[in-house]
Design a protein around this motif. Structure first.
Motif, PDB file in Angstrom:
ATOM      1  N   TYR B 154       2.713  72.662  45.475  1.00 34.62           N
ATOM      2  CA  TYR B 154       2.113  73.763  45.759  1.00 34.62           C
ATOM      3  C   TYR B 154       0.909  74.078  44.546  1.00 34.62           C
ATOM      4  N   LEU B 155       0.952  73.511  43.526  1.00 34.32           N
ATOM      5  CA  LEU B 155       0.198  74.021  42.531  1.00 34.32           C
ATOM      6  C   LEU B 155      -1.276  73.130  42.767  1.00 34.32           C
ATOM      7  N   ALA B 156      -0.994  71.774  43.354  1.00 35.10           N
ATOM      8  CA  ALA B 156      -2.011  70.893  43.508  1.00 35.10           C
ATOM      9  C   ALA B 156      -2.918  71.645  44.512  1.00 35.10           C
ATOM     10  N   CYS B 157      -2.105  72.150  45.509  1.00 35.05           N
ATOM     11  CA  CYS B 157      -3.208  72.618  46.850  1.00 35.05           C
ATOM     12  C   CYS B 157      -3.817  74.094  46.025  1.00 35.05           C
ATOM     13  N   ASN B 172      -9.985  65.723  42.534  1.00 37.67           N
ATOM     14  CA  ASN B 172      -8.789  66.435  42.248  1.00 37.67           C
ATOM     15  C   ASN B 172      -7.529  65.928  43.113  1.00 37.67           C
ATOM     16  N   LEU B 173      -7.954  65.797  44.233  1.00 34.69           N
ATOM     17  CA  LEU B 173      -7.085  65.588  45.392  1.00 34.69           C
ATOM     18  C   LEU B 173      -6.371  64.002  44.986  1.00 34.69           C
ATOM     19  N   LEU B 174      -7.184  63.174  44.568  1.00 38.61           N
ATOM     20  CA  LEU B 174      -6.597  61.958  43.907  1.00 38.61           C
ATOM     21  C   LEU B 174      -5.774  62.041  42.618  1.00 38.61           C
ATOM     22  N   LEU B 179      -0.404  61.980  40.350  1.00 42.70           N
ATOM     23  CA  LEU B 179       0.787  62.757  39.515  1.00 42.70           C
ATOM     24  C   LEU B 179       1.863  62.760  40.338  1.00 42.70           C
ATOM     25  N   ILE B 180       1.963  63.382  41.640  1.00 42.77           N
ATOM     26  CA  ILE B 180       2.969  63.525  42.424  1.00 42.77           C
ATOM     27  C   ILE B 180       3.620  62.199  42.740  1.00 42.77           C
ATOM     28  N   ARG B 181       3.117  61.122  42.872  1.00 41.68           N
ATOM     29  CA  ARG B 181       3.641  59.868  43.147  1.00 41.68           C
ATOM     30  C   ARG B 181       4.421  59.573  42.301  1.00 41.68           C
ATOM     31  N   ALA B 201       5.876  68.932  31.454  1.00 42.59           N
ATOM     32  CA  ALA B 201       4.579  68.812  31.071  1.00 42.59           C
ATOM     33  C   ALA B 201       3.637  68.644  32.299  1.00 42.59           C
ATOM     34  N   GLY B 202       4.287  67.914  33.453  1.00 44.98           N
ATOM     35  CA  GLY B 202       3.392  67.969  34.693  1.00 44.98           C
ATOM     36  C   GLY B 202       3.107  69.189  35.270  1.00 44.98           C
ATOM     37  N   THR B 203       4.043  70.117  35.256  1.00 46.54           N
ATOM     38  CA  THR B 203       3.938  71.629  35.653  1.00 46.54           C
ATOM     39  C   THR B 203       2.833  72.202  35.008  1.00 46.54           C
TER      40      THR B 203
END
Lengths: 293, 222
Positions: B154-157, B172-174, B179-181, B201-203
């Motif tokens: 959600y935050l990445a979108c 940004n998408l990469l 990170l999500i991977r 930390a990721g959040t």
């Protein structure tokens, strides 16, 4: 007179391309000012800088005394904004959008909004995305009128509108702005619409502001001259812009007055018997000042 | 004013939220029906053996649901804002830009977290009816990174959508995908149990990223 908008020493570049350098202008309260210019001269750039969506390379703009980009909510409430293309929240229907905006503006007056919507015969639950471009323009206009803002900024309001909707938009806005003593700053590349609407014109050319003055004063002084001659005068010695000679027909524009032009031509040995001075519409004067290319 | 701002977010996202909620409900019903049928057909001892000795997680269909839910909610909320640069209208509303962004992102984040908590509670309760507490706790730790991935998506979108230039949207998408991977590197049950700090930390990192996009949009990067 108090200035609602002030821009000082504004300079902006996109990469190496200069949009303008050291641009200075002010919009006094209660005036309808049109920013005219060809495509790419920086009209939308100026609107973006004013609203804080773009930082200029140097210089600053102020609205109601506050720096653009750092406007307080109370100043934002005084400014109604129409984006290029009449962009609005198209996922809403007109009842939803009226309800939405009403919460943000304490002086919200729904009467002009619904008056316009009734003219269009749009159902309150019709989504804006399913409307024609003309209908969307009326929704956007209804919203900015209902906001009852002190300053209305309209970016290229004529874009995508057919002549009927353009006329409706201009007449409604003009009547409203004059009756309510609102300040309007408007851009358009369709100049003929502007003549019915604006009090003052600002004409931008590539890199600079060519003039800012009341439209009637501009049209009173800026004229087109036509004459016939086999030879062209030395234009360098004359206060004219965009002279053109096609075969033996000569055409040029000037704000110096017929007497000065005649004197200049006679000093260069030209006959001036057939010199014609022509009054211009705003569109013709704009083309005369900025050139056809 | 805040109520009106949230009303706008609700209008944009309500059908997508309903779709996400129904998809989650149907998937949970399907998973429990399948596990119940397996227990009836092959016996509880065999299922127990599969879970304990072969380290299988029986609800792995859930793996990508939170991720897709987060991405769908983010896109439904922010694609309409960036289409035709409509976000300029939003930032022109008589509120501070920080306030507007916080409430918009907060709306999506809280709704998504709420939805995930309901799904998580459903899974937790259902598992409690069928399995021992140790297996239930292990299961909860297995699905936790998947739900965190949903929040990151959600935050990445928002981070990608609000960025004003395509030149930066692609990196940004990469970065976001990379990170999500991390949260999907291992299928081993409860593999991420020792890493709550990473998830937190990721959040925080994604929140900082999205503020960077908001800043770049605000100053008109082209």
């Amino acid at each position: 007179m108090e200035n609602v908008i002030e821009c000082r020493h504004l300079t902006h570049y996109y990469g190496d391309r200069c949009i303008y350098e050291d641009l200075n202008f002010a919009i006094p309260k209660g005036r309808i000012v049109g920013l005219l210019g060809k495509n790419g001269t920086g009209k939308t750039t100026t609107i973006n800088i004013l609203n804080g969506y773009l930082q200029p390379k140097s210089g600053e703009c102020r609205m109601f005394g506050q720096k653009a980009g750092r406007l307080s909510p109370s100043v934002k409430q005084k400014v109604a904004l129409l984006l290029e293309g009449h962009v609005q929240y198209s996922f809403m229907n007109i009842a939803q959008i009226e309800k939405f905006y009403a919460s943000f503006y304490p002086l919200w007056d729904k009467v002009p909004f619904w008056e316009l919507m009734n003219k269009l015969k749009i159902a309150p639950k019709q989504r804006i995305s399913r409307m024609s471009c003309g209908q969307r323009s009326q929704v956007a206009l209804g919203i900015i009128l209902a906001q009852n803002a002190d300053l209305l900024i309209l970016d290229d309001f004529s874009m995508g509108l057919d002549p009927g909707y353009r006329r409706l938009f201009v007449d409604y806005l003009s009547e409203y702005a004059h009756a309510e003593d609102k300040t309007v700053f408007v851009t358009s590349h369709i100049i003929q619409d502007m003549e019915r609407l604006i009090d003052d014109c600002m004409i931008l050319d590539y890199g600079k502001l060519l003039l800012q003055q009341p439209v009637d004063r501009f049209l009173d002084s800026f004229k087109r001259y036509r004459m016939t001659s086999l030879l062209a005068p030395n234009w360098e010695k004359m206060p004219v812009v965009h002279p053109e000679k096609i075969r033996n027909r000569i055409e040029f524009y000037s704000d110096a007055g017929k007497q000065t032009i005649v004197q200049n031509l006679e000093e260069q040995g030209f006959e001036t018997n057939d010199l014609q001075e022509e009054s211009l519409t705003l569109e013709e004067a704009f083309i005369g000042l900025t050139g056809k290319y | 004013m805040i109520k009106a701002l949230l009303y706008k977010e609700w209008i944009k996202t309500r059908w997508f939220l309903l779709a996400i909620a129904i998809a989650g409900l149907l998937l949970h019903i399907y998973m429990f029906m399948r596990v119940g049928r397996s227990i009836r057909l092959v016996g509880a001892e065999h299922i127990w053996d599969v879970i304990i000795t072969r380290n299988q997680f029986l609800f792995s269909e859930l793996k990508y649901l939170p991720l897709l839910s987060g991405a769908l909610l983010g896109l439904s909320q922010f694609i309409p804002e960036i289409t035709n640069r409509r976000i300029k209208l939003t930032f022109h509303l008589p509120l501070r830009e920080k306030t507007i962004t916080t409430w918009m992102v907060g709306f999506g984040f809280i709704l998504l977290t709420g939805l995930f908590l309901v799904q998580f509670a459903g899974l937790f309760t259902g598992m409690h009816l069928l399995f021992a507490p140790e297996i239930v706790n292990n299961g909860a730790l297995t699905v936790l990174p998947w739900y965190v991935a949903g929040l990151w998506a959600y935050l990445a979108c928002v981070f990608v959508a609000v960025e004003p230039t395509w030149r930066m949207r692609i990196p940004n998408l990469l970065i976001s995908t990379g990170l999500i991977r991390i949260l999907f590197l291992s299928d081993f049950p409860a593999a991420y149990a020792p890493m709550p700090v990473l998830m937190f930390a990721g959040t925080i990192l994604f929140v900082l990223f999205l503020w960077l996009s908001v800043f770049r949009l605000k100053v008109g990067r082209q």
